[in-house]
Design a protein around this motif. Structure first.
Motif, PDB file in Angstrom:
ATOM      1  N   ARG A 111       0.658  -1.135  -0.137  1.00  0.00           N
ATOM      2  CA  ARG A 111      -0.240  -0.171   0.039  1.00  0.00           C
ATOM      3  C   ARG A 111       0.570   1.231   0.176  1.00  0.00           C
ATOM      4  N   PHE A 112       1.932   0.884   1.280  1.00  0.00           N
ATOM      5  CA  PHE A 112       2.649   2.563   0.608  1.00  0.00           C
ATOM      6  C   PHE A 112       3.372   2.554  -0.435  1.00  0.00           C
ATOM      7  N   ASP A 113       3.625   1.127  -1.403  1.00  0.00           N
ATOM      8  CA  ASP A 113       4.751   1.594  -2.414  1.00  0.00           C
ATOM      9  C   ASP A 113       3.136   2.082  -4.005  1.00  0.00           C
ATOM     10  N   GLN A 114       1.908   1.487  -3.612  1.00  0.00           N
ATOM     11  CA  GLN A 114       0.821   2.048  -4.397  1.00  0.00           C
ATOM     12  C   GLN A 114       0.590   4.070  -3.687  1.00  0.00           C
ATOM     13  N   ALA A 115       0.382   3.952  -3.356  1.00  0.00           N
ATOM     14  CA  ALA A 115      -0.407   4.993  -2.783  1.00  0.00           C
ATOM     15  C   ALA A 115       0.883   6.021  -2.284  1.00  0.00           C
ATOM     16  N   VAL A 116       1.859   6.091  -1.673  1.00  0.00           N
ATOM     17  CA  VAL A 116       2.886   6.819  -1.168  1.00  0.00           C
ATOM     18  C   VAL A 116       3.753   6.669  -2.480  1.00  0.00           C
ATOM     19  N   GLY A 117       4.674   5.803  -2.162  1.00  0.00           N
ATOM     20  CA  GLY A 117       6.312   5.826  -3.105  1.00  0.00           C
ATOM     21  C   GLY A 117       7.300   6.381  -2.267  1.00  0.00           C
ATOM     22  N   LEU A 118       8.428   5.719  -3.298  1.00  0.00           N
ATOM     23  CA  LEU A 118       9.686   6.263  -2.098  1.00  0.00           C
ATOM     24  C   LEU A 118      10.284   7.346  -3.063  1.00  0.00           C
ATOM     25  N   SER A 119       9.747   7.671  -4.044  1.00  0.00           N
ATOM     26  CA  SER A 119      10.274   9.103  -4.747  1.00  0.00           C
ATOM     27  C   SER A 119       9.339   9.848  -4.302  1.00  0.00           C
ATOM     28  N   TYR A 120       8.233  10.301  -4.073  1.00  0.00           N
ATOM     29  CA  TYR A 120       7.256  11.543  -2.866  1.00  0.00           C
ATOM     30  C   TYR A 120       8.067  11.110  -1.737  1.00  0.00           C
ATOM     31  N   ALA A 121       8.235  10.111  -1.124  1.00  0.00           N
ATOM     32  CA  ALA A 121       9.208  10.082   0.770  1.00  0.00           C
ATOM     33  C   ALA A 121       9.646  11.467   0.700  1.00  0.00           C
ATOM     34  N   LYS A 122      10.849  10.281  -0.357  1.00  0.00           N
ATOM     35  CA  LYS A 122      12.096  11.584  -0.247  1.00  0.00           C
ATOM     36  C   LYS A 122      12.228  13.378  -0.156  1.00  0.00           C
ATOM     37  N   GLN A 123      11.019  13.363  -0.862  1.00  0.00           N
ATOM     38  CA  GLN A 123      10.814  14.782  -1.117  1.00  0.00           C
ATOM     39  C   GLN A 123       9.760  15.501  -0.054  1.00  0.00           C
ATOM     40  N   VAL A 124       9.612  14.633   0.418  1.00  0.00           N
ATOM     41  CA  VAL A 124       8.927  15.283   1.652  1.00  0.00           C
ATOM     42  C   VAL A 124       9.767  15.042   2.437  1.00  0.00           C
ATOM     43  N   LEU A 125      10.625  13.821   2.194  1.00  0.00           N
ATOM     44  CA  LEU A 125      12.148  14.327   3.941  1.00  0.00           C
ATOM     45  C   LEU A 125      12.804  15.742   2.790  1.00  0.00           C
ATOM     46  N   SER A 126      12.859  16.285   2.091  1.00  0.00           N
ATOM     47  CA  SER A 126      13.312  17.384   2.021  1.00  0.00           C
ATOM     48  C   SER A 126      12.429  18.706   2.076  1.00  0.00           C
ATOM     49  N   ASP A 127      11.408  18.788   2.020  1.00  0.00           N
ATOM     50  CA  ASP A 127      10.788  19.645   2.031  1.00  0.00           C
ATOM     51  C   ASP A 127      10.277  19.636   3.581  1.00  0.00           C
ATOM     52  N   ALA A 128       9.997  18.366   4.269  1.00  0.00           N
ATOM     53  CA  ALA A 128       9.943  18.655   5.886  1.00  0.00           C
ATOM     54  C   ALA A 128      10.529  19.577   6.827  1.00  0.00           C
ATOM     55  N   SER A 129      12.264  19.252   5.787  1.00  0.00           N
ATOM     56  CA  SER A 129      13.109  19.581   6.502  1.00  0.00           C
ATOM     57  C   SER A 129      13.869  20.983   6.371  1.00  0.00           C
ATOM     58  N   THR A 130      13.801  22.049   5.453  1.00  0.00           N
ATOM     59  CA  THR A 130      13.193  23.147   4.696  1.00  0.00           C
ATOM     60  C   THR A 130      12.563  23.850   5.159  1.00  0.00           C
ATOM     61  N   PHE A 131      10.933  22.754   5.616  1.00  0.00           N
ATOM     62  CA  PHE A 131      10.329  23.551   6.737  1.00  0.00           C
ATOM     63  C   PHE A 131      10.822  24.295   8.571  1.00  0.00           C
ATOM     64  N   CYS A 132      11.240  22.751   9.056  1.00  0.00           N
ATOM     65  CA  CYS A 132      11.482  22.876   9.686  1.00  0.00           C
ATOM     66  C   CYS A 132      12.575  23.911  10.635  1.00  0.00           C
ATOM     67  N   TRP A 133      13.312  24.320   9.085  1.00  0.00           N
ATOM     68  CA  TRP A 133      14.658  24.839   9.705  1.00  0.00           C
ATOM     69  C   TRP A 133      14.046  27.097   9.544  1.00  0.00           C
ATOM     70  N   ASN A 134      13.151  26.558   9.063  1.00  0.00           N
ATOM     71  CA  ASN A 134      12.189  27.919   8.740  1.00  0.00           C
ATOM     72  C   ASN A 134      11.260  28.190   9.461  1.00  0.00           C
ATOM     73  N   ILE A 135      10.516  26.573   9.827  1.00  0.00           N
ATOM     74  CA  ILE A 135      10.180  27.073  11.888  1.00  0.00           C
ATOM     75  C   ILE A 135      10.888  27.699  12.869  1.00  0.00           C
ATOM     76  N   PHE A 136      11.481  26.504  12.874  1.00  0.00           N
ATOM     77  CA  PHE A 136      13.484  26.928  13.864  1.00  0.00           C
ATOM     78  C   PHE A 136      14.162  27.958  13.461  1.00  0.00           C
ATOM     79  N   ASN A 137      13.763  29.008  12.498  1.00  0.00           N
ATOM     80  CA  ASN A 137      14.676  30.158  12.239  1.00  0.00           C
ATOM     81  C   ASN A 137      16.515  30.111  12.115  1.00  0.00           C
ATOM     82  N   GLN A 138      15.919  28.584  12.378  1.00  0.00           N
ATOM     83  CA  GLN A 138      17.590  28.187  11.748  1.00  0.00           C
ATOM     84  C   GLN A 138      18.312  28.488   9.694  1.00  0.00           C
TER      85      GLN A 138
END
Length: 223
Positions: free
Chosen positions: A37-64
């Protein structure tokens, strides 16, 4: 207009530094229902992009704004595994439960995205050299998920909860209230937690102790 341009430039600069960190995702549970279900509904490519986007978002929230202000993390990894629970983070490694993915009823892609924002926050947040209580740590991670727009419908409403450090959604809602009193509060709190922790940090930033802030918060929402 100038402020908008500055904000855009700042975000672009953060996104550029995100490329200095590597992101990787693997699924070791593809032979299970949840893994498929993960492979079909989410996928590794999308997950890696989320890791990147979420990191940028965290740096913004934490003002880093620079690498010098962040944890020395060069890589963030995700492994989808046949384990119980929802997810956990150890160091810079995130572990997602394929069992949870398989049993989730609803928009599983959105849910996994929210879970990953929470877990990525654990990668980047400071923990008071291990002295901050777990409820606050989890609350900050859920605050990141809340501000990213991925709070699920089953979360408590503002004003609900028994203690400010109850954790997760309860503490996230409280921190959002504190943020409304002073923009950048969570960033300042997290920065202070780099070297240690004290409940007095709330008073140092907002001028009221945390119990008074909790009482004010409950009163605002009729709690």
């Amino acid at each position: 207009m100038k402020l908008h341009v500055v904000a855009v430039v700042s975000l672009l600069a953060l996104a550029a530094t995100a490329s200095a960190v590597t992101y990787d995702a693997t699924n070791t549970a593809s032979n299970t229902a949840g893994g498929r279900r993960f492979d079909q509904a989410v996928g590794l490519s999308y997950a890696k992009q989320v890791l990147s986007d979420a990191s940028t978002f965290c740096w913004n929230i934490f003002n880093q704004r620079s690498t010098a202000e962040r944890k020395p993390v060069n890589a963030v990894t995700l492994v989808v595994e046949d384990i119980g629970g929802v997810a956990f983070t150890s160091g810079n490694g995130i572990h997602l439960s394929a069992q949870y993915v398989g049993g989730y009823s609803g928009d599983v892609k959105r849910e996994v995205t929210g879970v990953l924002y929470h877990e990525v926050a654990h990668v980047w947040q400071w923990n008071g050299q291990g002295r901050a209580n777990g409820g606050l740590i989890e609350g900050i991670a859920d605050f990141v998920r809340l501000k990213a727009g991925y709070a699920p419908g089953h979360w408590v409403k503002p004003g609900q909860g028994d203690r400010w450090d109850q954790g997760y959604d309860v503490t996230a809602r409280f921190l959002d209230y504190c943020e409304s009193l002073k923009r950048g509060f969570v960033a300042q709190l997290n920065a202070k937690m780099k070297d240690g922790y004290s409940d007095d940090f709330f008073a140092q930033i907002l001028g009221k102790n945390v119990q008074q802030l909790w009482s004010d918060y409950k009163a605002k929402y009729g709690g």
